[in-house]
Design an enzyme around this catalytic site. Sequence first.
Site, PDB file in Angstrom:
ATOM      1  N   ARG A   1       4.441 -10.710 -22.187  1.00 20.86           N
ATOM      2  CA  ARG A   1       4.728 -10.944 -23.624  1.00 20.86           C
ATOM      3  C   ARG A   1       6.288 -10.408 -23.958  1.00 20.86           C
ATOM      4  NH1 ARG A   1      -0.495 -11.251 -23.496  1.00 20.86           N
ATOM      5  NH2 ARG A   1      -1.437 -13.204 -24.097  1.00 20.86           N
TER       6      ARG A   1
ATOM      7  N   HIS B   1       0.387 -15.564 -10.646  1.00 16.53           N
ATOM      8  CA  HIS B   1      -0.703 -15.295 -11.528  1.00 16.53           C
ATOM      9  C   HIS B   1      -2.232 -16.020 -10.886  1.00 16.53           C
ATOM     10  CE1 HIS B   1      -2.596 -15.307 -15.465  1.00 16.53           C
ATOM     11  NE2 HIS B   1      -1.394 -14.890 -16.135  1.00 16.53           N
TER      12      HIS B   1
ATOM     13  N   GLU C   1      -1.721  -8.946 -11.425  1.00 17.08           N
ATOM     14  CA  GLU C   1      -0.536  -9.463 -11.759  1.00 17.08           C
ATOM     15  C   GLU C   1       0.820  -8.240 -11.554  1.00 17.08           C
ATOM     16  OE1 GLU C   1      -0.347 -11.610 -15.478  1.00 17.08           O
ATOM     17  OE2 GLU C   1      -2.637 -11.556 -15.181  1.00 17.08           O
TER      18      GLU C   1
ATOM     19  N   GLN D   1      -0.810  -6.128 -14.368  1.00 20.03           N
ATOM     20  CA  GLN D   1      -1.801  -6.613 -15.264  1.00 20.03           C
ATOM     21  C   GLN D   1      -3.091  -6.794 -14.774  1.00 20.03           C
ATOM     22  OE1 GLN D   1      -0.271  -6.719 -18.788  1.00 20.03           O
ATOM     23  NE2 GLN D   1      -2.097  -7.841 -19.630  1.00 20.03           N
TER      24      GLN D   1
ATOM     25  N   TYR E   1      -5.795 -16.234  -9.826  1.00 26.85           N
ATOM     26  CA  TYR E   1      -7.250 -15.811 -10.455  1.00 26.85           C
ATOM     27  C   TYR E   1      -8.035 -15.494  -9.354  1.00 26.85           C
ATOM     28  CZ  TYR E   1      -5.991 -17.514 -15.362  1.00 26.85           C
ATOM     29  OH  TYR E   1      -5.324 -17.568 -16.454  1.00 26.85           O
TER      30      TYR E   1
ATOM     31  N   HIS F   1       4.984 -15.387 -20.948  1.00 28.43           N
ATOM     32  CA  HIS F   1       5.178 -15.932 -19.477  1.00 28.43           C
ATOM     33  C   HIS F   1       6.421 -16.930 -19.286  1.00 28.43           C
ATOM     34  CE1 HIS F   1       1.895 -13.749 -18.251  1.00 28.43           C
ATOM     35  NE2 HIS F   1       0.751 -15.007 -18.484  1.00 28.43           N
TER      36      HIS F   1
ATOM     37  N   ASP G   1      -7.477  -6.927 -20.137  1.00 28.35           N
ATOM     38  CA  ASP G   1      -6.292  -7.831 -20.187  1.00 28.35           C
ATOM     39  C   ASP G   1      -5.026  -6.525 -20.653  1.00 28.35           C
ATOM     40  OD1 ASP G   1      -4.010  -9.403 -20.390  1.00 28.35           O
ATOM     41  OD2 ASP G   1      -4.839 -10.800 -22.088  1.00 28.35           O
TER      42      ASP G   1
HETATM   43  C1  BGC Z   1      -2.126 -12.441 -20.064  1.00 30.04           C
HETATM   44  C2  BGC Z   1      -3.237 -12.744 -20.887  1.00 30.04           C
HETATM   45  C3  BGC Z   1      -3.197 -14.361 -20.915  1.00 30.04           C
HETATM   46  C4  BGC Z   1      -3.201 -15.078 -19.771  1.00 30.04           C
HETATM   47  C5  BGC Z   1      -3.024 -16.666 -19.331  1.00 30.04           C
HETATM   48  C6  BGC Z   1      -2.199 -13.141 -18.704  1.00 30.04           C
HETATM   49  O1  BGC Z   1      -1.394 -12.751 -17.767  1.00 30.04           O
HETATM   50  O2  BGC Z   1      -2.258 -11.090 -19.933  1.00 30.04           O
HETATM   51  O3  BGC Z   1      -3.135 -12.195 -22.146  1.00 30.04           O
HETATM   52  O4  BGC Z   1      -4.076 -14.890 -21.805  1.00 30.04           O
HETATM   53  O5  BGC Z   1      -2.081 -14.563 -18.774  1.00 30.04           O
HETATM   54  O6  BGC Z   1      -1.876 -16.989 -20.312  1.00 30.04           O
END
Ligand code: BGC
Length: 332
Positions: free
Chosen positions: A78, A173, A296, A269, A175, A103, A236
Amino acid sequence: MVTKEPFGQCPAGTVYAYTLKNRNGMAVTVLTFGATVQKICLPVRGEMRDVCLGYDDPDSYYTQDGYLGATVGRICNRIGGAHFTLNGKEYRLPANENGNQLHGGPAALSHRLWSAEVQDNAVIFSCLSPDGDDGYPGNIQVWVRYALDENNGLEITYGAISDQDTYFGMTNHTYFNLNGSGSVLDNTLQLDADSYTPPDAQLIPTGEIVPVAGTPLDFRKSKPLGQDFEKAGLYDNNFVLNGDGMKKAARLESQDLILDMETTQRCVQVYCACYDTPKPGKAGAQYQGTCFVCLEAQPFPDRMNHPNFPKDILFAGTPYHQTTVYRFTPKP
Ligand code: BGC
């Protein structure tokens, strides 16, 4: 070995899927849409297991807001107030969350079609982001290289060059779910991070850098993600990695699989949340509950707006280079 096949259509054209394979039977599929990791399959205890979340069709990637597997940027995480000042000039960025930019903004590189080229056992994605794109200064040529080695290491290298001073910083990113499905809270996590950057209510860093000791964010010794999950609310958080250069960042471990992460980036992250409503995913999966953890690698979030965070300006004509390796080791 790398193979290529069409994955489907997105508004910008045909999306291709490239699959990298090694001699252990591991296969990683990456897409030209968002330079996205779509699948990470490897044999664990005699069966093929896909250890990441994703979708089967381009449309789901195009419309998603979770950035599953994507290359995120120009700047991941952010930017508070969606603005920064560089060389005395203020840049206003398109905001896409609570007046902040998340992002890379509403039309970021994660949602574009990239060019691809195969080189030996690697795929290199590239794109040109023009001056002013997503509000950022500089025409910037960007590339992301995915390579799979014979020790089940997926190496992601990022490169860029800009014709103006700018801020830049991408992440992947993905998962992860080392179990293949179900909750990840039984997985243990260890982080090489003595401190973190506390966020405000909108998840913008306050500017402090605080020791993890005595908090639910203390992962210096391996512990189950579930152990302090309730206390933490969810995970988070941005952790500041110890050391410089290429370094150990994290070890995520299930009963039968280890994921080791190394990176040249300063921070990681950790994002592990709970999906209350099921979301349809690959091969008929329903993603629900605490079914993922993202690790991340990133620069300090919102670094341009906090004097004590390393600025890491990308100067005109200076190549940008970062590497992250995710290595998977099945247990016997
Ligand atoms: C962020 C989250 C966000 C997610 C999906 C992550 O990298 O830290 O806060 O909800 O991405 O956008």
